[in-house]
Design a protein around this motif. Structure first.
Motif, PDB file in Angstrom:
ATOM      1  N   ILE A   1       0.846  -1.196   0.000  1.00 17.37           N
ATOM      2  CA  ILE A   1       0.000   0.000   0.000  1.00 17.37           C
ATOM      3  C   ILE A   1       0.880   1.244   0.000  1.00 17.37           C
ATOM      4  O   ILE A   1       2.056   1.187   0.369  1.00 17.37           O
ATOM      5  CB  ILE A   1      -0.937   0.051   1.228  1.00 17.37           C
ATOM      6  N   ILE A   2       0.292   2.330  -0.412  1.00 19.06           N
ATOM      7  CA  ILE A   2       0.867   3.652  -0.172  1.00 19.06           C
ATOM      8  C   ILE A   2       0.000   4.264   0.910  1.00 19.06           C
ATOM      9  O   ILE A   2      -1.237   4.257   0.823  1.00 19.06           O
ATOM     10  CB  ILE A   2       0.884   4.519  -1.436  1.00 19.06           C
ATOM     11  N   LEU A   3       0.658   4.748   1.944  1.00 15.01           N
ATOM     12  CA  LEU A   3      -0.021   5.363   3.079  1.00 15.01           C
ATOM     13  C   LEU A   3       0.483   6.797   3.174  1.00 15.01           C
ATOM     14  O   LEU A   3       1.694   7.025   3.096  1.00 15.01           O
ATOM     15  CB  LEU A   3       0.313   4.589   4.355  1.00 15.01           C
ATOM     16  N   TYR A   4      -0.433   7.743   3.311  1.00 13.45           N
ATOM     17  CA  TYR A   4       0.004   9.134   3.443  1.00 13.45           C
ATOM     18  C   TYR A   4      -0.909   9.888   4.389  1.00 13.45           C
ATOM     19  O   TYR A   4      -2.044   9.489   4.641  1.00 13.45           O
ATOM     20  CB  TYR A   4       0.096   9.827   2.083  1.00 13.45           C
ATOM     21  N   GLY A   5      -0.365  10.965   4.915  1.00 15.73           N
ATOM     22  CA  GLY A   5      -1.131  11.778   5.848  1.00 15.73           C
ATOM     23  C   GLY A   5      -0.258  12.795   6.534  1.00 15.73           C
ATOM     24  O   GLY A   5       0.836  13.135   6.074  1.00 15.73           O
ATOM     25  N   GLN A   6      -0.737  13.259   7.659  1.00 13.59           N
ATOM     26  CA  GLN A   6      -0.070  14.254   8.488  1.00 13.59           C
ATOM     27  C   GLN A   6       0.535  13.544   9.687  1.00 13.59           C
ATOM     28  O   GLN A   6      -0.163  12.829  10.388  1.00 13.59           O
ATOM     29  CB  GLN A   6      -1.099  15.292   8.953  1.00 13.59           C
ATOM     30  N   GLY A   7       1.835  13.724   9.901  1.00 14.27           N
ATOM     31  CA  GLY A   7       2.494  13.085  11.039  1.00 14.27           C
ATOM     32  C   GLY A   7       2.217  13.836  12.328  1.00 14.27           C
ATOM     33  O   GLY A   7       1.594  14.891  12.329  1.00 14.27           O
ATOM     34  N   PRO A   8       2.650  13.308  13.423  1.00 21.76           N
ATOM     35  CA  PRO A   8       3.367  12.037  13.494  1.00 21.76           C
ATOM     36  C   PRO A   8       2.420  10.841  13.469  1.00 21.76           C
ATOM     37  O   PRO A   8       1.301  10.909  13.956  1.00 21.76           O
ATOM     38  CB  PRO A   8       4.083  12.114  14.843  1.00 21.76           C
ATOM     39  N   VAL A   9       2.912   9.747  12.878  1.00 25.85           N
ATOM     40  CA  VAL A   9       2.147   8.505  12.847  1.00 25.85           C
ATOM     41  C   VAL A   9       2.170   7.892  14.244  1.00 25.85           C
ATOM     42  O   VAL A   9       3.212   7.812  14.874  1.00 25.85           O
ATOM     43  CB  VAL A   9       2.749   7.517  11.834  1.00 25.85           C
ATOM     44  N   GLU A  10       1.023   7.483  14.702  1.00 26.89           N
ATOM     45  CA  GLU A  10       0.927   6.801  15.990  1.00 26.89           C
ATOM     46  C   GLU A  10      -0.209   5.790  15.901  1.00 26.89           C
ATOM     47  O   GLU A  10      -1.194   6.014  15.211  1.00 26.89           O
ATOM     48  CB  GLU A  10       0.656   7.798  17.123  1.00 26.89           C
ATOM     49  N   PHE A  11      -0.032   4.673  16.576  1.00 27.57           N
ATOM     50  CA  PHE A  11      -1.047   3.631  16.654  1.00 27.57           C
ATOM     51  C   PHE A  11      -1.513   3.534  18.093  1.00 27.57           C
ATOM     52  O   PHE A  11      -0.701   3.400  19.003  1.00 27.57           O
ATOM     53  CB  PHE A  11      -0.461   2.264  16.258  1.00 27.57           C
ATOM     54  N   LYS A  12      -2.822   3.580  18.290  1.00 28.32           N
ATOM     55  CA  LYS A  12      -3.406   3.337  19.605  1.00 28.32           C
ATOM     56  C   LYS A  12      -4.270   2.086  19.463  1.00 28.32           C
ATOM     57  O   LYS A  12      -5.361   2.128  18.884  1.00 28.32           O
ATOM     58  CB  LYS A  12      -4.263   4.525  20.054  1.00 28.32           C
TER      59      LYS A  12
END
Length: 158
Positions: free
Chosen positions: A134-145
């Protein structure tokens, strides 16, 4: 009509702001990706190639993620919107507090499929027998909860 004009101006201004944040252009063929292990916030087995930006910084980022066959990311959310484009294989997505492959609401996206996971929305993902990129894009910072802290790979005993 005035609202449409204002929206058009704002979206144009937003486009210019986003372009102004980029310090250099990026033109990269898929075979030029520099792959490495994905960060420990993802289950083991995934690979990542950063295409632009810094996913751990505060600006815009774009990455490729490669998932092996039968890979799963348990239910989790992010503090920012997550945009996903499938570029190889297929990825199934579902919403909810627990990974449920049998849920009628799940959707499998083939190559070219797009998903937007809004900030703070619990979702999960998994691949089938061929894996996916996949290509994943967005506004950082990346975080997983992760919904269930026991699902967070960072909490695994070493």
């Amino acid at each position: 009509m005035q609202a449409i004009a204002v929206a058009a101006i704002l979206s144009g201004a937003s486009c210019c702001v986003l372009q102004a944040q980029s310090k250099e252009h990026v033109i990269a063929a898929p075979n030029e990706a520099k792959w490495g292990p994905a960060p420990p916030m993802l289950p083991a087995g995934a690979q990542i190639a950063v295409l632009a930006g810094n996913p751990m910084g505060t600006g815009l980022y774009t990455v490729r993620l490669k998932f092996p066959a039968h890979y799963a990311i348990p239910a989790h959310s992010h503090p920012t919107d997550e945009h996903v484009v499938v570029v190889s294989g297929a990825v199934s997505f579902g919403m909810g507090d627990k990974l449920d492959r049998a849920s009628a609401g799940n959707k499998t996206l083939p190559v070219g499929g797009f998903a937007l996971m809004p900030a703070n929305m619990n979702h999960f993902a998994y691949t089938g027998s061929q894996g996916a990129t996949i290509i994943l894009y967005g506004q950082g910072p990346v975080e997983f909860k992760y919904v269930n802290p026991a699902d967070d790979p960072r909490n695994a005993k070493k």
